[in-house]
Design a protein around this motif. Structure first.
Motif, short mmCIF file in Angstrom:
data_model
loop_
_atom_site.label_atom_id
_atom_site.label_comp_id
_atom_site.label_asym_id
_atom_site.label_seq_id
_atom_site.Cartn_x
_atom_site.Cartn_y
_atom_site.Cartn_z
N GLY A 128 97.36 73.57 -1.06
CA GLY A 128 98.67 74.20 -1.14
C GLY A 128 98.89 74.87 -2.48
O GLY A 128 99.50 75.96 -2.56
N GLU A 129 98.36 74.26 -3.55
CA GLU A 129 98.48 74.87 -4.87
C GLU A 129 97.65 76.14 -4.97
O GLU A 129 98.05 77.09 -5.66
CB GLU A 129 98.07 73.86 -5.94
CG GLU A 129 99.03 72.69 -6.06
CD GLU A 129 98.61 71.70 -7.13
OE1 GLU A 129 97.79 72.06 -7.98
OE2 GLU A 129 99.10 70.55 -7.10
N VAL A 130 96.51 76.16 -4.28
CA VAL A 130 95.71 77.39 -4.25
C VAL A 130 96.51 78.50 -3.59
O VAL A 130 96.56 79.64 -4.08
CB VAL A 130 94.38 77.16 -3.49
CG1 VAL A 130 93.69 78.50 -3.26
CG2 VAL A 130 93.47 76.23 -4.27
N ALA A 131 97.15 78.18 -2.47
CA ALA A 131 97.93 79.18 -1.75
C ALA A 131 99.12 79.67 -2.58
O ALA A 131 99.48 80.85 -2.54
CB ALA A 131 98.42 78.60 -0.43
N GLN A 132 99.70 78.76 -3.38
CA GLN A 132 100.89 79.12 -4.14
C GLN A 132 100.57 79.80 -5.47
O GLN A 132 101.19 80.81 -5.84
CB GLN A 132 101.73 77.87 -4.41
CG GLN A 132 103.04 78.16 -5.16
CD GLN A 132 103.89 76.91 -5.32
OE1 GLN A 132 103.51 75.82 -4.89
NE2 GLN A 132 105.07 77.06 -5.92
N PHE A 133 99.56 79.27 -6.18
CA PHE A 133 99.30 79.75 -7.54
C PHE A 133 97.98 80.53 -7.68
O PHE A 133 97.77 81.20 -8.69
CB PHE A 133 99.28 78.58 -8.52
CG PHE A 133 100.54 77.77 -8.51
CD1 PHE A 133 101.73 78.29 -8.99
CD2 PHE A 133 100.54 76.47 -7.99
CE1 PHE A 133 102.91 77.54 -8.98
CE2 PHE A 133 101.70 75.71 -7.97
CZ PHE A 133 102.89 76.25 -8.45
N GLY A 134 97.10 80.39 -6.68
CA GLY A 134 95.81 81.07 -6.78
C GLY A 134 94.73 80.15 -7.30
O GLY A 134 95.01 79.19 -8.04
N VAL A 135 93.48 80.44 -6.93
CA VAL A 135 92.37 79.56 -7.32
C VAL A 135 92.12 79.62 -8.82
O VAL A 135 91.63 78.64 -9.41
CB VAL A 135 91.10 79.92 -6.52
CG1 VAL A 135 90.54 81.27 -6.98
CG2 VAL A 135 90.04 78.82 -6.66
N ASP A 136 92.44 80.74 -9.46
CA ASP A 136 92.21 80.83 -10.91
C ASP A 136 93.02 79.78 -11.66
O ASP A 136 92.55 79.22 -12.67
CB ASP A 136 92.56 82.22 -11.43
CG ASP A 136 91.50 83.25 -11.07
OD1 ASP A 136 90.36 82.84 -10.75
OD2 ASP A 136 91.80 84.46 -11.10
N ALA A 137 94.24 79.50 -11.18
CA ALA A 137 95.07 78.50 -11.84
C ALA A 137 94.44 77.12 -11.73
O ALA A 137 94.43 76.34 -12.69
CB ALA A 137 96.46 78.49 -11.22
N LEU A 138 93.85 76.81 -10.55
CA LEU A 138 93.19 75.52 -10.40
C LEU A 138 91.90 75.47 -11.21
O LEU A 138 91.55 74.43 -11.76
CB LEU A 138 92.91 75.25 -8.92
CG LEU A 138 93.97 74.37 -8.23
CD1 LEU A 138 95.26 75.16 -8.05
CD2 LEU A 138 93.46 73.85 -6.89
N HIS A 139 91.20 76.60 -11.28
CA HIS A 139 89.98 76.62 -12.08
C HIS A 139 90.30 76.42 -13.55
O HIS A 139 89.54 75.74 -14.27
CB HIS A 139 89.24 77.95 -11.86
CG HIS A 139 87.83 77.94 -12.36
ND1 HIS A 139 87.50 78.36 -13.64
CD2 HIS A 139 86.67 77.52 -11.79
CE1 HIS A 139 86.19 78.23 -13.81
NE2 HIS A 139 85.66 77.72 -12.71
N ASP A 140 91.42 76.97 -14.01
CA ASP A 140 91.83 76.75 -15.40
C ASP A 140 92.14 75.27 -15.64
O ASP A 140 91.83 74.73 -16.70
CB ASP A 140 93.08 77.60 -15.71
CG ASP A 140 92.76 79.08 -15.81
OD1 ASP A 140 91.58 79.44 -15.98
OD2 ASP A 140 93.70 79.89 -15.72
N ARG A 141 92.74 74.63 -14.65
CA ARG A 141 93.03 73.20 -14.78
C ARG A 141 91.72 72.40 -14.82
O ARG A 141 91.58 71.44 -15.59
CB ARG A 141 93.88 72.72 -13.61
CG ARG A 141 94.38 71.28 -13.81
CD ARG A 141 94.93 70.68 -12.54
NE ARG A 141 95.95 71.51 -11.93
CZ ARG A 141 96.47 71.25 -10.73
NH1 ARG A 141 96.04 70.21 -10.03
NH2 ARG A 141 97.40 72.03 -10.23
N LEU A 142 90.77 72.80 -13.99
CA LEU A 142 89.47 72.13 -14.00
C LEU A 142 88.80 72.28 -15.36
O LEU A 142 88.17 71.34 -15.86
CB LEU A 142 88.58 72.71 -12.90
CG LEU A 142 87.16 72.14 -12.81
CD1 LEU A 142 87.20 70.65 -12.49
CD2 LEU A 142 86.35 72.88 -11.75
N ARG A 143 88.95 73.44 -15.97
CA ARG A 143 88.32 73.66 -17.28
C ARG A 143 88.89 72.71 -18.34
O ARG A 143 88.18 72.32 -19.27
CB ARG A 143 88.50 75.12 -17.71
CG ARG A 143 87.79 75.45 -19.02
CD ARG A 143 87.72 76.94 -19.25
NE ARG A 143 86.92 77.60 -18.23
CZ ARG A 143 85.60 77.59 -18.18
NH1 ARG A 143 84.91 76.91 -19.10
NH2 ARG A 143 84.96 78.22 -17.23
#
Length: 306
Positions: A128-143
């Protein structure tokens, strides 16, 4: 024929290929490359791939297997390695694993990290966060929580980004750290492993010399040809050292001297990470190339009749 795998491991530029070819000739063995970049067909110079002459001197496997545009995982590598091992042993030859990719080595001898089971609710939230914020935002969190996994996983690989975040949230430990934990009693193949090392100052000089040789062998032309062929700058393979620095130079983001300086530094850092990874594995017997007399005979003596 079933026998222990013979493994020759160590950091980049330590001289594994030279020793491996001589060992293969003495042992009637064939070499399986344990390298995460030599698997790609189009990357020759920047990966220090064995030359055609070296590959003729001893048969090599798992080199030039996939296109750099193809998705390729550690599981894919494990499958190819298992097939190669069976083929070599069925022909009555010995298997010599050679390289510096710790995760690939472990995938062969110990199996792959499975991690905690999927958490449907957590996975649904992350999707759901991918759909809302985009995968780049999650990738930044992973970093932030697992920079090593972020370096290895492309932002567009949504499944792997979500899985890495899922593992971290469920365990509180970065997936890259968990992947460095293994259980020798569960190993998939019997093996004997040797690690090649040398004084750090000498290794770094050899790294600088290797960079100079790569440049003399038209590494820049290789990078230019890959870009001209349409491979994007965000291709995972091209984001590795030896390529990303020269792409930055070709894009005008830095000078030639700055690019080469960065390449040398990144290669030294890579070698240090390799040594750190392998040093954790107490099953590896280390041999200093500078202080070990007649290293080939030394290894042969330790192998014995296997």
């Amino acid at each position: 024929m079933t026998s222990r795998l013979i493994c020759l491991l160590g950091p980049t530029a330590v001289g594994k290929t030279e020793i491996a070819i001589r060992l293969a000739q003495r042992l009637n063995a064939e070499i399986i490359s344990v390298d995460s970049r030599q698997i790609y067909r189009q990357m020759d110079i920047g990966t220090a791939k064995p030359t055609p002459e070296e590959q003729q001197a001893a048969r090599h496997h798992l080199i030039d297997c996939v296109d750099i545009s193809e998705s390729f995982s550690v599981a894919d590598y494990q499958s190819l390695a298992d097939t190669a091992i069976a083929d070599i042993q069925n022909r009555g030859k010995r298997v010599l694993l050679v390289g510096g990719a710790g995760l690939y080595f472990r995938a062969i001898v110990d199996g792959l990290f499975e991690g905690p089971g999927a958490d449907p609710a957590l996975r649904k939230r992350l999707e759901g966060e991918v759909a809302q914020f985009g995968v780049d935002a999650l990738h930044d969190r992973l970093r932030v929580c697992d920079p090593e996994s972020a370096d290895r996983i492309h932002p567009n690989n949504i499944v792997r980004v979500i899985r890495a975040l899922e593992v971290y949230e469920l365990t509180g430990t970065p997936m890259s750290e968990l992947q460095q934990q293994w259980h020798p009693e569960k190993q998939r193949y019997p093996f004997i492993a040797f690690g090649l090392t040398m004084p750090r100052a000498l290794l770094y000089r050899r790294i600088e010399q290797r960079v100079d040789v790569m440049l003399a062998n038209e590494l820049i032309a290789e990078v230019e040809s890959l870009l001209a062929a349409g491979y994007g700058r965000d291709t995972i393979a091209l984001r590795s050292f030896g390529y990303k620095e020269l792409i930055a130079y070709l894009d005008g983001d830095c000078t030639y001297l700055e690019a080469i300086s960065q390449l040398r530094q990144n290669t030294r850092r890579f070698a240090k990470r390799q040594l750190t990874w392998f040093r954790k594995d107490t099953r590896i017997e280390w041999l200093d190339r500078e202080s070990t007399p007649d290293i080939i005979e030394n290894i042969l003596g330790k192998i014995g009749d296997i």
